[in-house]
Design a protein around this motif. Structure first.
Motif, mmCIF file in Angstrom:
data_model
loop_
_atom_site.group_PDB
_atom_site.id
_atom_site.type_symbol
_atom_site.label_atom_id
_atom_site.label_comp_id
_atom_site.label_asym_id
_atom_site.label_seq_id
_atom_site.Cartn_x
_atom_site.Cartn_y
_atom_site.Cartn_z
ATOM 1 N N PHE A 139 1.203 68.519 13.909
ATOM 2 C CA PHE A 139 0.184 68.698 15.125
ATOM 3 C C PHE A 139 -1.218 68.076 14.587
ATOM 4 O O PHE A 139 -1.961 67.240 15.515
ATOM 5 C CB PHE A 139 -0.038 69.978 15.469
ATOM 6 C CG PHE A 139 1.244 70.464 16.222
ATOM 7 C CD1 PHE A 139 1.637 69.876 17.549
ATOM 8 C CD2 PHE A 139 1.974 71.342 15.503
ATOM 9 C CE1 PHE A 139 2.685 70.577 18.109
ATOM 10 C CE2 PHE A 139 3.091 71.706 15.858
ATOM 11 C CZ PHE A 139 3.530 71.295 17.323
ATOM 12 N N TYR A 148 5.438 71.478 21.828
ATOM 13 C CA TYR A 148 4.040 71.635 21.403
ATOM 14 C C TYR A 148 3.783 73.131 21.399
ATOM 15 O O TYR A 148 4.724 73.791 21.171
ATOM 16 C CB TYR A 148 3.318 71.188 22.850
ATOM 17 C CG TYR A 148 3.607 72.067 24.164
ATOM 18 C CD1 TYR A 148 2.872 73.215 24.454
ATOM 19 C CD2 TYR A 148 4.559 71.702 25.020
ATOM 20 C CE1 TYR A 148 3.036 73.987 25.626
ATOM 21 C CE2 TYR A 148 4.868 72.441 26.102
ATOM 22 C CZ TYR A 148 4.198 73.602 26.415
ATOM 23 O OH TYR A 148 4.196 74.351 27.652
ATOM 24 N N CYS A 175 2.221 66.815 22.551
ATOM 25 C CA CYS A 175 3.628 67.114 22.340
ATOM 26 C C CYS A 175 4.040 66.155 20.896
ATOM 27 O O CYS A 175 3.167 65.205 20.690
ATOM 28 C CB CYS A 175 4.432 66.592 23.508
ATOM 29 S SG CYS A 175 4.406 67.745 24.902
#
Length: 170
Positions: free
Chosen positions: A55, A32, A46
């Motif tokens: 992400f 992360y 994560c």
């Protein structure tokens, strides 16, 4: 109680990915990004430990500057704050920092023209610093930012809620 005017700065940060072509991580635990802006810490969800790390996270950071009288004062004060990014892998017992990036918040929010791809585009890439456990080339963080400085009243509980800032920044 009289209401006092202040200025509030809001930063909408959209983190797209971290790329690192050709690099394979030895540990397979999830990863992360931890981000600190205006002294506020947030982290992404994560993701699996395979580059590119995608992400697609959006977050908003806000800070009220009660002593500022114009936006230039706010921008000047941002030089004393640091935006920090840490790429962290969940390796027991506490996690391992793979790479970092930091810059004073003024330069992070308002980069010079040579740091932005395109003339009016807020899409950016920065090279992170590798920490000892990461071999190969340094990772690149891909993100975009939008910022706004607005006037607010300090006597209210909060100048704006995060949702109102998202509406302004959208």
């Amino acid at each position: 109680m009289p209401k006092v005017k202040a200025l509030q700065c809001a930063l909408a940060l959209e983190i797209r990915s971290v790329t690192c072509p050709g690099v394979v991580l030895k540990d397979k635990e999830d990863i992360y990004l931890s981000i600190c802006v205006f002294g506020q810490y947030k982290k992404t969800q994560c993701v699996p430990a395979t580059f590119p790390l995608v992400f697609n996270a959006r977050m908003v950071f806000e800070k009220v500057f009660p002593e500022a009288v114009d936006p230039g004062d706010v921008v000047a004060q941002l030089e004393y704050d640091t935006a920090v990014f840490e790429l962290i892998q969940l390796v027991p017992p506490v996690g391992e920092t793979l790479s970092t990036y930091d810059e004073n918040t003024r330069d992070f929010m308002f980069p010079g023209p040579n740091q932005i791809s395109g003339h009016h585009d807020s899409n950016r890439q920065v090279t992170m610093r590798r920490i000892s456990g990461l071999r190969g080339i340094a990772p690149k963080l891909e993100f975009s930012t939008t910022s706004v400085i607005t006037e607010c009243l300090i006597s209210s509980r909060k100048c704006r809620t995060q949702n109102e800032c998202l509406d302004i920044l959208a």
